[in-house]
Scaffold this motif. Structure first.
Motif, PDB file in Angstrom:
ATOM      1  N   TYR A  61       1.222  -1.198   0.104  1.00 13.88           N
ATOM      2  CA  TYR A  61       0.445  -0.171  -0.128  1.00 13.88           C
ATOM      3  C   TYR A  61       1.030   1.512  -0.579  1.00 13.88           C
ATOM      4  O   TYR A  61       0.031   2.355  -0.306  1.00 13.88           O
ATOM      5  N   ARG A  70      -4.861   0.494  -4.561  1.00 13.62           N
ATOM      6  CA  ARG A  70      -4.734   0.778  -3.001  1.00 13.62           C
ATOM      7  C   ARG A  70      -6.405   0.258  -2.692  1.00 13.62           C
ATOM      8  O   ARG A  70      -6.663  -0.093  -2.135  1.00 13.62           O
ATOM      9  N   LEU A  73      -5.942  -3.095  -2.222  1.00 14.16           N
ATOM     10  CA  LEU A  73      -5.595  -3.501  -0.599  1.00 14.16           C
ATOM     11  C   LEU A  73      -6.424  -2.893   0.572  1.00 14.16           C
ATOM     12  O   LEU A  73      -6.117  -3.588   1.913  1.00 14.16           O
ATOM     13  N   THR A 155     -10.205   6.253  -2.686  1.00 14.85           N
ATOM     14  CA  THR A 155      -9.389   5.562  -1.782  1.00 14.85           C
ATOM     15  C   THR A 155     -10.777   5.519  -0.948  1.00 14.85           C
ATOM     16  O   THR A 155     -11.175   5.191  -0.278  1.00 14.85           O
TER      17      THR A 155
END
Length: 371
Positions: A61, A70, A73, A155
């Motif tokens: 990450y 991300r 992840l 994200t």
């Protein structure tokens, strides 16, 4: 029952069934080594696997080249953290109650520990299922709608979804505390979970039914999204008719992803379907497994014994999912999937030498899988 050792939640076993008179003596001692070793092994394996997964995800990450990946992840890391907390909060209680060789009522006279255990089982049962569904949806969008995914899946969106899952499940699991539903002691008296037998408790049927429906719905969403992703990958593989090196490389990555998705569906369904279907059957038949604490005759004992044993097996499988998650999603990808693809390449008469040239790190494997 009988003279054999039958395990409880997370693998704990009651010996000769403590609740039956003086059956806690030597019979329990004879089973003690096996019954304690099993949940201890599960707990340690879960801690190691999920801890290692979190470490690898954290390193990937922070890497600059992983910025576009991300979201994926974050989902894997959240799943590993959730499974790890579930292991840490439930397994030690089961082990300590069994080792104390005392009835649950003696250890927890107020019933607060039982409520906490049932709450933990609910939270750390539904959260991984919902996170797995979120990962399946994310994966489907990345494959079937890459342009929309690139422009909308940020994200902060992933963080908001994960936070929403945790808060929603947390609030749902608190309903019995508010008087809607109940957490009851389950056979063999070493763990607590959602009660299904007492219809006089306000909202008992609603709470148990909602948990079961939510669990089954998350399984359906996960399987449906994974099948849609597999179909898209297969279609894309067929359209790539060129024999360039990049095309072959993409084909190998696609094959690895297909195998991983199939593994995820198999593990998730095998671990959770027995428990959810059993709970659904109990709800419709107005039954519970509290009768496992006592029997009224040998004729009924055998049939009830089988039912209780199956229920415990279903609970064990659901607990096993917390251990298998990091391996199926991350840790065994390079070890196992590479072997599967090597075999597939051999069958399709692909060059083994070209495959052997492929040497990449685990973090690179994760990054390329989520592309």
């Amino acid at each position: 029952m009988g003279r054999h050792c039958q395990g409880g939640a997370n693998g704990t076993e009651p010996g000769a069934m403590r609740q039956r008179g003086n059956g806690t003596g030597r019979a329990a001692e004879g089973c003690g080594a096996v019954s304690v070793a099993f949940p201890l092994t599960m707990m340690i394996t879960g801690i190691v696997g999920n801890g290692l997964a979190m470490l690898l995800v954290s390193r990937s990450y922070r890497a600059k080249e992983s910025r576009r990946k991300r979201s994926f992840l974050l989902c894997i890391g959240s799943l590993a953290l959730t499974d790890l907390l579930g292991q840490l909060l439930t397994s030690p209680i089961v082990i300590s109650v069994y080792l104390s060789d005392r009835a649950w009522a003696a250890v927890d006279p107020s019933g607060h520990l039982c409520a906490f255990f049932g709450f933990s089982m609910t939270v750390f049962g539904l959260c991984p299922l919902f996170i797995a569904s979120a990962m399946a949806v994310e994966r489907t969008l990345a494959i079937r709608a890459p342009h929309w995914y690139a422009s909308h899946m940020k994200t902060r969106v992933t963080k908001a979804v994960l936070l929403g899952i945790w808060l929603a499940v947390f609030a749902f699991a608190l309903l019995p505390v508010a008087g809607l539903g109940q957490y009851t002691l389950q056979w063999p008296g070493t763990w607590c979970f959602i009660g299904t037998g007492d219809r006089q408790i306000t909202g008992s049927l609603f709470f148990a039914s909602t948990f079961t429906v939510l669990g089954l719905l998350s399984l359906v969403v996960t399987v449906a999204c994974n099948l849609a992703t597999i179909e898209a990958l297969v279609s894309r593989c067929r359209t790539k008719a060129t024999a360039s090196r990049s095309s072959k490389q993409w084909g190998r990555i696609a094959m690895e992803t297909l195998i991983q998705l199939l593994g995820i569906m198999c593990v998730l369904s095998a671990c959770w379907s027995p428990l959810l279907i059993t709970m659904l059957k109990m709800i419709f038949s107005h039954a519970s497994f509290e009768h496992c604490r006592g029997f009224s005759g040998e004729a009924q004992s055998s049939e009830r014994d089988r039912e209780c044993n199956f229920f415990l097996t279903a609970v064990r499988l659901a607990s096993l999912n917390q251990i298998l998650d990091p391996w199926v999603y991350l840790l065994l990808r390079k070890i196992l999937l590479q072997k599967f693809c090597q075999a597939a390449n051999a069958v399709s008469k692909c060059s083994n030498n070209e495959w052997k040239e492929r040497s990449i790190t685990l973090s690179e494997e994760i990054r390329r899988t989520t592309a």
